[in-house]
Scaffold this motif. Structure first.
Motif, PDB file in Angstrom:
ATOM      1  N   ILE A 105      39.056  41.695  -9.467  1.00  0.00           N
ATOM      2  CA  ILE A 105      39.700  41.900  -8.129  1.00  0.00           C
ATOM      3  C   ILE A 105      40.830  42.633  -8.036  1.00  0.00           C
ATOM      4  N   GLY A 106      41.297  43.132  -6.363  1.00  0.00           N
ATOM      5  CA  GLY A 106      41.670  44.556  -6.531  1.00  0.00           C
ATOM      6  C   GLY A 106      41.670  45.353  -5.260  1.00  0.00           C
ATOM      7  N   GLN A 107      43.053  45.948  -4.939  1.00  0.00           N
ATOM      8  CA  GLN A 107      43.148  46.572  -3.695  1.00  0.00           C
ATOM      9  C   GLN A 107      41.846  48.314  -3.903  1.00  0.00           C
ATOM     10  N   SER A 108      41.358  48.778  -2.894  1.00  0.00           N
ATOM     11  CA  SER A 108      40.952  50.126  -2.802  1.00  0.00           C
ATOM     12  C   SER A 108      41.717  51.169  -3.550  1.00  0.00           C
ATOM     13  N   GLY A 109      41.435  51.856  -4.913  1.00  0.00           N
ATOM     14  CA  GLY A 109      41.919  52.707  -5.530  1.00  0.00           C
ATOM     15  C   GLY A 109      43.001  51.715  -7.087  1.00  0.00           C
ATOM     16  N   SER A 110      42.472  50.330  -7.471  1.00  0.00           N
ATOM     17  CA  SER A 110      43.634  49.915  -8.369  1.00  0.00           C
ATOM     18  C   SER A 110      42.319  50.237  -9.984  1.00  0.00           C
ATOM     19  N   GLY A 111      40.833  50.533  -9.901  1.00  0.00           N
ATOM     20  CA  GLY A 111      40.161  50.816 -10.344  1.00  0.00           C
ATOM     21  C   GLY A 111      39.206  50.302 -10.864  1.00  0.00           C
ATOM     22  N   LYS A 112      38.515  49.573  -9.850  1.00  0.00           N
ATOM     23  CA  LYS A 112      37.306  48.561 -10.077  1.00  0.00           C
ATOM     24  C   LYS A 112      36.659  48.986 -10.982  1.00  0.00           C
ATOM     25  N   MET A 126      33.823  50.094 -14.018  1.00  0.00           N
ATOM     26  CA  MET A 126      32.489  49.791 -13.544  1.00  0.00           C
ATOM     27  C   MET A 126      31.659  50.538 -14.110  1.00  0.00           C
ATOM     28  N   LYS A 127      31.582  52.174 -13.344  1.00  0.00           N
ATOM     29  CA  LYS A 127      31.251  53.171 -14.280  1.00  0.00           C
ATOM     30  C   LYS A 127      31.470  53.678 -15.564  1.00  0.00           C
ATOM     31  N   CYS A 128      32.255  53.312 -16.146  1.00  0.00           N
ATOM     32  CA  CYS A 128      32.712  53.574 -17.569  1.00  0.00           C
ATOM     33  C   CYS A 128      31.886  52.181 -18.786  1.00  0.00           C
ATOM     34  N   MET A 129      32.106  51.418 -17.840  1.00  0.00           N
ATOM     35  CA  MET A 129      31.446  50.547 -18.948  1.00  0.00           C
ATOM     36  C   MET A 129      29.583  50.742 -18.338  1.00  0.00           C
ATOM     37  N   LEU A 130      29.400  51.195 -17.798  1.00  0.00           N
ATOM     38  CA  LEU A 130      27.861  51.678 -17.571  1.00  0.00           C
ATOM     39  C   LEU A 130      27.824  53.162 -18.392  1.00  0.00           C
ATOM     40  N   GLY A 131      28.532  53.452 -18.489  1.00  0.00           N
ATOM     41  CA  GLY A 131      28.472  54.954 -19.493  1.00  0.00           C
ATOM     42  C   GLY A 131      28.280  56.095 -18.796  1.00  0.00           C
ATOM     43  N   LEU A 132      28.660  55.660 -17.391  1.00  0.00           N
ATOM     44  CA  LEU A 132      28.885  56.778 -16.382  1.00  0.00           C
ATOM     45  C   LEU A 132      29.966  57.763 -16.906  1.00  0.00           C
ATOM     46  N   PHE A 133      30.974  57.352 -16.790  1.00  0.00           N
ATOM     47  CA  PHE A 133      32.757  57.741 -17.502  1.00  0.00           C
ATOM     48  C   PHE A 133      32.961  57.666 -18.438  1.00  0.00           C
ATOM     49  N   THR A 134      33.435  58.510 -19.574  1.00  0.00           N
ATOM     50  CA  THR A 134      33.494  58.407 -21.099  1.00  0.00           C
ATOM     51  C   THR A 134      35.538  58.228 -20.675  1.00  0.00           C
ATOM     52  N   ILE A 145      31.392  40.819 -22.760  1.00  0.00           N
ATOM     53  CA  ILE A 145      31.395  42.434 -23.274  1.00  0.00           C
ATOM     54  C   ILE A 145      33.175  42.354 -23.032  1.00  0.00           C
ATOM     55  N   GLU A 146      33.530  43.930 -23.826  1.00  0.00           N
ATOM     56  CA  GLU A 146      35.201  43.247 -24.300  1.00  0.00           C
ATOM     57  C   GLU A 146      35.421  44.442 -24.033  1.00  0.00           C
ATOM     58  N   ILE A 147      37.023  44.888 -23.214  1.00  0.00           N
ATOM     59  CA  ILE A 147      37.739  45.878 -23.135  1.00  0.00           C
ATOM     60  C   ILE A 147      38.933  45.764 -23.889  1.00  0.00           C
ATOM     61  N   LYS A 148      38.711  46.870 -24.559  1.00  0.00           N
ATOM     62  CA  LYS A 148      40.484  46.651 -25.279  1.00  0.00           C
ATOM     63  C   LYS A 148      40.958  48.514 -24.579  1.00  0.00           C
ATOM     64  N   ASN A 149      42.467  48.349 -24.184  1.00  0.00           N
ATOM     65  CA  ASN A 149      43.013  49.360 -24.336  1.00  0.00           C
ATOM     66  C   ASN A 149      42.078  50.255 -23.672  1.00  0.00           C
ATOM     67  N   LEU A 150      42.358  50.245 -22.480  1.00  0.00           N
ATOM     68  CA  LEU A 150      40.936  51.381 -21.908  1.00  0.00           C
ATOM     69  C   LEU A 150      41.535  52.212 -21.000  1.00  0.00           C
ATOM     70  N   HIS A 151      41.251  53.706 -21.313  1.00  0.00           N
ATOM     71  CA  HIS A 151      42.549  54.297 -20.319  1.00  0.00           C
ATOM     72  C   HIS A 151      41.455  55.815 -20.194  1.00  0.00           C
ATOM     73  N   LYS A 152      40.800  55.913 -18.345  1.00  0.00           N
ATOM     74  CA  LYS A 152      40.354  56.633 -17.782  1.00  0.00           C
ATOM     75  C   LYS A 152      41.690  57.702 -16.775  1.00  0.00           C
ATOM     76  N   GLY A 153      40.979  58.834 -17.080  1.00  0.00           N
ATOM     77  CA  GLY A 153      42.112  59.523 -16.133  1.00  0.00           C
ATOM     78  C   GLY A 153      41.040  60.708 -14.764  1.00  0.00           C
ATOM     79  N   PHE A 154      41.623  61.756 -14.351  1.00  0.00           N
ATOM     80  CA  PHE A 154      40.684  62.606 -13.906  1.00  0.00           C
ATOM     81  C   PHE A 154      42.127  63.218 -13.834  1.00  0.00           C
ATOM     82  N   GLY A 155      41.683  64.242 -14.509  1.00  0.00           N
ATOM     83  CA  GLY A 155      43.512  65.272 -14.234  1.00  0.00           C
ATOM     84  C   GLY A 155      44.405  64.951 -14.564  1.00  0.00           C
ATOM     85  N   GLU A 156      45.444  65.133 -13.655  1.00  0.00           N
ATOM     86  CA  GLU A 156      46.708  64.308 -13.618  1.00  0.00           C
ATOM     87  C   GLU A 156      46.936  63.554 -13.580  1.00  0.00           C
ATOM     88  N   GLU A 157      46.009  62.651 -12.502  1.00  0.00           N
ATOM     89  CA  GLU A 157      45.291  61.213 -12.602  1.00  0.00           C
ATOM     90  C   GLU A 157      44.967  60.363 -13.058  1.00  0.00           C
TER      91      GLU A 157
END
Length: 254
Positions: free
Chosen positions: A33-40, A44-52, A2-14
């Motif tokens: 790995i990463g702290q809570s809120g880092s985007g992990k 994963m939800k983007c990779m699963l197709g749950l978020f666009t 699985i290769e991720i390229k220049n992935l951007h995802k936000g919700f409103g202004e965030e």
């Protein structure tokens, strides 16, 4: 792969993901790995197709998900195994019925063949004697192994694990880590593990990506993470008691 390229995802202004580039290799346990809120979790939800995502691509074995037809997306879902944080077993179903659930959803095989496959994977995770028990009748570690059996029963090409050791004692967590790694190699799966567990990093961190503020702050493996001079990474890693002991041993030359 699985290769991720220049992935951007936000919700409103965030803005959550801010240009993530990652490669998850086949036959290896790939940790994020990463702290809570880092985007992990969003990753994963983007990779699963749950978020666009708003920008960027996710490629499964060289083909971008955005280019998949509806039929290809259905086929991809059948090739994905998911290990949820809490196990997510159905309390009203036996172990056997829980593991059979994806087979009944995605295949049209005879019940005899379904039972055979279910018992193959239950034997693989050493739970063949628990087939007729209910989740409430088995331990937390056994429940997690049932969830793993369910995740691999369809022989997936891709396995996603969301905090697989959540709620487990260290010994049981190590058993689950090793089982995930063994199955990854055995079935040649592309496995992605979202985790806060530093013991998992030591046990099965063949590739590791550290996310911070929606970006990849560091990439490497379990041996390289001890050698990095990136203060953000070391502050996160050595915040755990386990890694403090490792650092103390290193400083003492043990």
């Amino acid at each position: 792969m699985i290769e991720i390229k220049n992935l951007h995802k936000g919700f409103g202004e965030e803005k959550i993901l801010k240009g993530v580039d990652l490669l998850f290799e086949t036959g290896k346990t790939n940790l994020v790995i990463g702290q809570s809120g880092s985007g992990k979790s969003v990753l994963m939800k983007c990779m699963l197709g749950l978020f666009t995502p708003e920008q960027g691509t996710i490629e499964y074995d060289g083909t971008a998900y955005v280019d998949f037809s509806d039929e290809q997306k259905r086929e991809l879902r059948q090739e994905i195994g998911m290990l949820f944080q809490g196990g997510a077993l159905f309390d009203s179903m036996t172990v056997e019925e829980n593991v059979m659930f994806p087979l009944r959803m995605f295949t049209k095989k005879r019940r005899k063949d379904l039972i055979k496959r279910v018992h193959e994977v239950l034997e693989r995770v050493n739970l063949e004697d628990a087939a007729l028990k209910y989740p409430a009748e088995i331990s937390g570690g056994m429940q997690k192994r049932v969830a793993i059996a369910r995740a691999i029963v369809n022989k997936p090409k891709y396995l996603f694990c969301d905090e697989p050791n959540s709620g487990l004692d260290p010994h049981t967590a190590t058993i689950i880590d090793n089982l995930i790694h063994e199955l990854t190699v055995e079935y040649d799966i592309t496995t992605v593990v979202i985790t806060h567990d530093m013991n998992s990093l030591l046990e099965i961190g063949e590739t590791i990506a550290f996310l911070k503020d929606g970006k990849v702050a560091w990439k490497g493996d379990k041996s390289q993470i001890f050698k990095t001079d990136d203060q953000t990474v070391t502050d996160f890693v050595y915040s755990s008691d386990l890694f403090k002991k490792v650092r103390e041993a290193q400083n003492q030359g043990l």
